[in-house]
Enzyme design. Structure first.
Site, PDB file in Angstrom:
ATOM      1  N   CYS A   2     -56.730  19.414  37.153  1.00  0.00           N
ATOM      2  CA  CYS A   2     -56.257  19.148  38.507  1.00  0.00           C
ATOM      3  C   CYS A   2     -54.768  19.491  38.630  1.00  0.00           C
ATOM      4  O   CYS A   2     -54.024  19.386  37.656  1.00  0.00           O
ATOM      5  CB  CYS A   2     -56.417  17.672  38.852  1.00  0.00           C
ATOM      6  SG  CYS A   2     -58.084  17.085  38.626  1.00  0.00           S
ATOM      7  N   ARG A  27     -54.464  26.689  36.773  1.00  0.00           N
ATOM      8  CA  ARG A  27     -54.927  25.561  35.965  1.00  0.00           C
ATOM      9  C   ARG A  27     -56.445  25.407  36.021  1.00  0.00           C
ATOM     10  O   ARG A  27     -57.032  24.730  35.184  1.00  0.00           O
ATOM     11  CB  ARG A  27     -54.265  24.255  36.457  1.00  0.00           C
ATOM     12  CG  ARG A  27     -52.772  24.237  36.261  1.00  0.00           C
ATOM     13  CD  ARG A  27     -52.122  23.139  37.069  1.00  0.00           C
ATOM     14  NE  ARG A  27     -52.398  21.810  36.564  1.00  0.00           N
ATOM     15  CZ  ARG A  27     -51.644  21.165  35.685  1.00  0.00           C
ATOM     16  NH1 ARG A  27     -50.574  21.748  35.194  1.00  0.00           N
ATOM     17  NH2 ARG A  27     -51.952  19.951  35.294  1.00  0.00           N
ATOM     18  N   TRP A  75     -60.337  19.647  39.449  1.00  0.00           N
ATOM     19  CA  TRP A  75     -61.243  20.181  38.437  1.00  0.00           C
ATOM     20  C   TRP A  75     -62.182  19.022  38.111  1.00  0.00           C
ATOM     21  O   TRP A  75     -61.775  18.027  37.509  1.00  0.00           O
ATOM     22  CB  TRP A  75     -60.437  20.625  37.223  1.00  0.00           C
ATOM     23  CG  TRP A  75     -61.213  21.379  36.208  1.00  0.00           C
ATOM     24  CD1 TRP A  75     -61.577  22.697  36.278  1.00  0.00           C
ATOM     25  CD2 TRP A  75     -61.698  20.897  34.953  1.00  0.00           C
ATOM     26  NE1 TRP A  75     -62.267  23.050  35.141  1.00  0.00           N
ATOM     27  CE2 TRP A  75     -62.362  21.972  34.310  1.00  0.00           C
ATOM     28  CE3 TRP A  75     -61.643  19.661  34.301  1.00  0.00           C
ATOM     29  CZ2 TRP A  75     -62.954  21.847  33.062  1.00  0.00           C
ATOM     30  CZ3 TRP A  75     -62.238  19.541  33.055  1.00  0.00           C
ATOM     31  CH2 TRP A  75     -62.889  20.632  32.451  1.00  0.00           C
ATOM     32  N   ASN A  99     -54.309  13.308  38.982  1.00  0.00           N
ATOM     33  CA  ASN A  99     -54.669  14.162  37.845  1.00  0.00           C
ATOM     34  C   ASN A  99     -54.815  13.245  36.643  1.00  0.00           C
ATOM     35  O   ASN A  99     -53.926  12.429  36.381  1.00  0.00           O
ATOM     36  CB  ASN A  99     -53.553  15.196  37.608  1.00  0.00           C
ATOM     37  CG  ASN A  99     -53.743  15.984  36.323  1.00  0.00           C
ATOM     38  OD1 ASN A  99     -54.847  16.053  35.782  1.00  0.00           O
ATOM     39  ND2 ASN A  99     -52.674  16.572  35.831  1.00  0.00           N
ATOM     40  N   GLY A 100     -55.945  13.362  35.922  1.00  0.00           N
ATOM     41  CA  GLY A 100     -56.155  12.515  34.752  1.00  0.00           C
ATOM     42  C   GLY A 100     -57.514  11.847  34.813  1.00  0.00           C
ATOM     43  O   GLY A 100     -58.356  12.216  35.644  1.00  0.00           O
ATOM     44  N   GLU A 482     -60.030  34.984  17.420  1.00  0.00           N
ATOM     45  CA  GLU A 482     -59.342  35.052  18.701  1.00  0.00           C
ATOM     46  C   GLU A 482     -59.975  36.132  19.587  1.00  0.00           C
ATOM     47  O   GLU A 482     -60.167  35.935  20.784  1.00  0.00           O
ATOM     48  CB  GLU A 482     -57.846  35.324  18.475  1.00  0.00           C
ATOM     49  CG  GLU A 482     -57.006  35.472  19.709  1.00  0.00           C
ATOM     50  CD  GLU A 482     -57.043  34.275  20.661  1.00  0.00           C
ATOM     51  OE1 GLU A 482     -57.608  33.226  20.316  1.00  0.00           O
ATOM     52  OE2 GLU A 482     -56.527  34.428  21.781  1.00  0.00           O
ATOM     53  N   LYS A 486     -61.576  35.363  23.219  1.00  0.00           N
ATOM     54  CA  LYS A 486     -61.060  36.035  24.408  1.00  0.00           C
ATOM     55  C   LYS A 486     -62.201  36.687  25.185  1.00  0.00           C
ATOM     56  O   LYS A 486     -62.299  36.569  26.384  1.00  0.00           O
ATOM     57  CB  LYS A 486     -60.049  37.088  23.959  1.00  0.00           C
ATOM     58  CG  LYS A 486     -58.882  37.311  24.828  1.00  0.00           C
ATOM     59  CD  LYS A 486     -57.724  36.361  24.644  1.00  0.00           C
ATOM     60  CE  LYS A 486     -58.087  34.904  24.724  1.00  0.00           C
ATOM     61  NZ  LYS A 486     -57.011  34.007  24.440  1.00  0.00           N
ATOM     62  N   GLU A 489     -64.670  33.976  26.804  1.00  0.00           N
ATOM     63  CA  GLU A 489     -64.172  33.134  27.888  1.00  0.00           C
ATOM     64  C   GLU A 489     -63.992  33.880  29.199  1.00  0.00           C
ATOM     65  O   GLU A 489     -64.135  33.279  30.263  1.00  0.00           O
ATOM     66  CB  GLU A 489     -62.883  32.391  27.501  1.00  0.00           C
ATOM     67  CG  GLU A 489     -61.650  33.244  27.360  1.00  0.00           C
ATOM     68  CD  GLU A 489     -60.395  32.408  27.090  1.00  0.00           C
ATOM     69  OE1 GLU A 489     -59.583  32.842  26.272  1.00  0.00           O
ATOM     70  OE2 GLU A 489     -60.224  31.332  27.696  1.00  0.00           O
ATOM     71  N   HIS A 505     -75.437  35.475   4.475  1.00  0.00           N
ATOM     72  CA  HIS A 505     -75.979  34.130   4.235  1.00  0.00           C
ATOM     73  C   HIS A 505     -76.701  33.577   5.453  1.00  0.00           C
ATOM     74  O   HIS A 505     -76.867  32.370   5.585  1.00  0.00           O
ATOM     75  CB  HIS A 505     -74.857  33.208   3.754  1.00  0.00           C
ATOM     76  CG  HIS A 505     -74.217  33.729   2.494  1.00  0.00           C
ATOM     77  ND1 HIS A 505     -74.836  33.621   1.270  1.00  0.00           N
ATOM     78  CD2 HIS A 505     -73.088  34.445   2.295  1.00  0.00           C
ATOM     79  CE1 HIS A 505     -74.080  34.222   0.356  1.00  0.00           C
ATOM     80  NE2 HIS A 505     -73.014  34.726   0.956  1.00  0.00           N
ATOM     81  N   LYS A 604     -56.534  25.651  32.639  1.00  0.00           N
ATOM     82  CA  LYS A 604     -55.436  26.145  31.812  1.00  0.00           C
ATOM     83  C   LYS A 604     -54.868  25.054  30.918  1.00  0.00           C
ATOM     84  O   LYS A 604     -54.592  25.273  29.757  1.00  0.00           O
ATOM     85  CB  LYS A 604     -54.337  26.709  32.717  1.00  0.00           C
ATOM     86  CG  LYS A 604     -53.138  27.271  31.969  1.00  0.00           C
ATOM     87  CD  LYS A 604     -53.484  28.558  31.254  1.00  0.00           C
ATOM     88  CE  LYS A 604     -52.347  29.135  30.468  1.00  0.00           C
ATOM     89  NZ  LYS A 604     -52.811  30.118  29.480  1.00  0.00           N
TER      90      LYS A 604
HETATM   91  C1  F6R Z   1     -57.936  30.437  25.418  1.00  0.00           C
HETATM   92  C2  F6R Z   1     -56.976  29.380  25.696  1.00  0.00           C
HETATM   93  C3  F6R Z   1     -57.286  28.031  25.171  1.00  0.00           C
HETATM   94  C4  F6R Z   1     -55.988  27.290  24.785  1.00  0.00           C
HETATM   95  C5  F6R Z   1     -56.325  25.840  24.421  1.00  0.00           C
HETATM   96  C6  F6R Z   1     -55.101  25.078  23.979  1.00  0.00           C
HETATM   97  O1  F6R Z   1     -57.508  31.658  25.911  1.00  0.00           O
HETATM   98  O2  F6R Z   1     -55.997  29.575  26.352  1.00  0.00           O
HETATM   99  O3  F6R Z   1     -58.173  28.081  24.123  1.00  0.00           O
HETATM  100  O4  F6R Z   1     -55.383  27.954  23.737  1.00  0.00           O
HETATM  101  O5  F6R Z   1     -56.899  25.189  25.521  1.00  0.00           O
HETATM  102  O6  F6R Z   1     -54.169  24.973  25.012  1.00  0.00           O
HETATM  103  P1  F6R Z   1     -52.655  24.663  24.715  1.00  0.00           P
HETATM  104  O7  F6R Z   1     -52.122  25.816  23.952  1.00  0.00           O
HETATM  105  O8  F6R Z   1     -52.029  24.510  26.057  1.00  0.00           O
HETATM  106  O9  F6R Z   1     -52.629  23.407  23.894  1.00  0.00           O
END
Ligand code: F6R
Length: 609
Positions: A2, A27, A75, A99-100, A482, A486, A489, A505, A604
């Site tokens: 949020c 976000r 959210w 938010n929370g 990674e 990427k 997602e 395995h 985010k």
């Molecule tokens: C993926 C991504 C997430 C963040 C994760 C941690 O592209 O951005 O996997 O890396 O949510 O977020 P932070 O770095 O803000 O703790």
């Protein structure tokens, strides 16, 4: 997660609130709403969907007019995304955004129902609105009512509040969830994050836990939980509105990929003194480093993946044991850490709930904590014993690229200094590695330039895949994780990363004709081993996309596509190889018509568990 905004000033507040919320879209959210003082009455507009849906609704039904109000992007956590569940929520005299997560909302709801109050939505937020309204109806004083209410709440919250009896005042309070107070000329703001207000002001206060802010057009007052005034230090953002725009790029993600060379320079250069890393200003010096027994890198998602690279690098050159942990696992498994251990928490936002909880747990157990954080003044940054800021600037795209890249650069700075402090490398090697790290911005720029076209081409081959594998060994495996994250997602194509030697395995049974396998093979000591694994998947029909180095001897017929990375210092190659992995994911998502910057279901900044 949020996003919260609030405004008191001289402009049309509905416009300011929507503009500010637009800057928080990154976000992630699924509904939006605002409440504005209109002729001393609170007028609410809210809608499921994107901000555009809210704006369209206001165009149809009338936009509330006034110079103050609060706004929210939601959210969904408690209750589906719907008009009713959208914020703001109200009691008789109180309207608020949140938010929370309120953990004890069920008990509070039962209590309020016994007092004859009824609820329209499924949200925990409406319970807070009703509870505050309940206290306000007895106490008749807004700040005291807020204090009384927050003492009843368990969980995390940042609240933006308006009281019908106090037109053109906005109240705010927070615990755990972040909130800033923007200070302008004859106008003041609240926001979950600086980008929301940067087009109006760069100056802000950070609200601390349980502090209450009262905003009017010409003044802001802040109180502690005992209703005592608090003096705050004014902070100034060191970037401007251009940093939060797309700068001519179609998406934030590709803009941020292209910003990586600058982000590395901004992060690394200030930490180099006389040709070697100097982390003194972060409270890290050779004495601290010498005494470290074990290192744990604890984080989530991409930040955790940067820790995977860190593990290989630190163990290789500093010969110190590193365990990488997913924060949500670490915090609940009673980890064996204590005095003499170093816990490195990596986080772009500095607010990730699990990472924060993991850090607090490590501190409780007597370990030293080092935070590697991008967001200035964030909770993790403030609570860590030692702190290295990454200077990626604001990362707006949900998929992390430049923040991950600078996390890698800090892993190297730290590893080099640790290795030298522990006597694992001599001064010549120390200087040499540092000089190579200083070359990475230029190299990354080259890689972006040289791999964009081929990454685009490769992505066209992935568009219809149901699933694919990323494989690699050692540092290449850490990168594969990674790359795979990427891709999944933002493109919504299922993928897994696998240690290449582990395929036999079990997982190799998944390989069928035409299944794409992205094989990363850049490390010379294990190159031949990975090549053997590539042959095994190729023999079973996989479509192989191989990422290796210029000059590598690629056996005939083992790969359908070969993407070559320039030769460079081997241990630093992850900073180059992650670029095509980002680009492949980006172009695949674009061609599949996805919302690249705001992928479905994602947020985010994950400030809830
Ligand atoms: C993926 C991504 C997430 C963040 C994760 C941690 O592209 O951005 O996997 O890396 O949510 O977020 P932070 O770095 O803000 O703790």
């Amino acid at each position: 997660m949020c996003g919260i905004v609030g405004y008191v000033g001289h402009r049309n507040s509905a416009d300011v609130l929507v503009n500010a919320l637009t800057r928080l879209e990154y976000r992630g959210y699924d509904s939006a709403g605002i409440a504005v003082f209109e002729n001393d009455k609170i007028s609410v507009a809210k809608s499921k969907g994107k901000l555009k849906d809210l704006v369209d609704k206001m165009d149809r039904e009338g936009k509330p007019q006034g110079i103050s109000g609060i706004g929210h992007t939601r959210w969904a956590t408690h209750g589906e995304p719907s008009d009713i569940n959208s914020h703001p929520h109200s009691g008789a005299k109180v309207t608020l955004v949140h938010n929370g997560i309120i953990e004890n909302y069920k008990e509070l709801k039962e209590f309020l129902e016994k007092q004859g109050r009824s609820f329209l939505s499924d949200t925990d937020t409406e319970v807070v609105a009703q509870l505050l309204d309940y206290y306000y109806s007895h106490i008749k004083e807004p700040v005291k009512a807020i204090i009384e209410t927050t003492q009843e709440l368990k969980g995390s919250f940042a609240l933006g509040i308006v009281f019908e009896d106090f037109p053109n005042k906005v109240f705010a309070v927070r615990r755990e969830s972040p909130l800033i107070i923007g200070i302008g000329k004859d106008e003041n703001f609240i926001a979950s994050d600086v980008p929301a207000i940067i087009q109006y002001t760069k100056d802000y206060y950070l609200l601390e836990h349980d502090e209450i802010a009262v905003l009017e057009q010409k003044r802001v007052r802040i109180f502690d939980i005992h209703y005592q005034p608090v003096k705050k230090e004014l902070k100034t953002a060191d970037w401007d509105v251009d940093a939060v725009g797309k700068g001519g790029y179609p998406h934030y993600m590709i803009k941020e990929i292209n910003e990586q060379p600058t982000a590395i320079k901004n992060t690394v250069l200030p930490r180099i003194k006389d040709g070697v890393p100097c982390l003194d200003e972060c409270n890290i010096n050779p004495e601290v480093l010498k005494n470290i027994k074990n290192i744990y890198i604890v984080a989530c998602g991409s930040a955790m993946h940067s820790g995977m690279v860190g593990k290989y690098v630190i163990e290789e050159i500093a010969r110190t044991a590193v365990t990488v942990d997913i924060a949500s696992e670490f915090r609940y498994r009673n980890p064996i850490v204590g005095k003499g251990d170093l816990i490195i928490i990596v986080s772009q936002s500095g607010e990730t709930a699990d990472s924060l909880a993991a850090m607090r747990l490590a501190k409780q157990k007597g370990a030293k904590t080092l935070a590697i954080v991008n967001a200035m003044g964030s909770t993790i940054a403030r609570e860590a014993d030692m702190l290295i800021y990454t200077h990626a600037g604001p990362e707006i795209s949900v998929a992390s690229t430049k923040a991950y890249m600078v996390q890698l650069s800090v892993m190297y700075l730290f590893a080099f200094e640790l290795a030298f402090a522990k006597g694992q490398i001599d001064e010549e090697k120390y200087r040499y590695l540092t000089s190579k790290l200083l070359e990475t911005p230029e190299m990354v720029e080259k890689v972006i330039e040289h791999t964009t076209e081929i990454s685009q081409k490769i992505s066209t081959k992935l568009l219809t895949a149901d699933s694919l594998l990323y494989i690699g060994r050692g540092l290449d495996y850490a990168l594969s994780m990674e790359g795979s994250l990427k891709l999944k997602e933002i493109s919504y194509i299922h993928s897994e990363s696998y240690a290449a030697g582990e395929l036999k395995h079990g997982t190799i049974s998944l390989i069928t004709k035409g299944m794409p396998v992205i094989a990363v093979a850049t490390q010379s000591s294990i190159y031949e081993k990975t090549v053997s694994n590539i042959k095994e998947v190729k023999a079973r029909g996989a479509k192989v996309i191989m990422i290796c180095r210029e000059g590598n001897d690629v056996p005939k017929d083992i790969a359908d596509y070969v993407l070559k990375i320039p030769n460079f210092e081997e241990i630093l190659l992850p900073m180059l190889v992650c670029v095509p992995l980002q680009l492949i994911a980006y172009y695949t998502a674009v061609q599949r018509g996805n919302d690249v910057d705001q992928p479905r279901n994602l947020a985010k900044s994950v400030t809830v568990e």
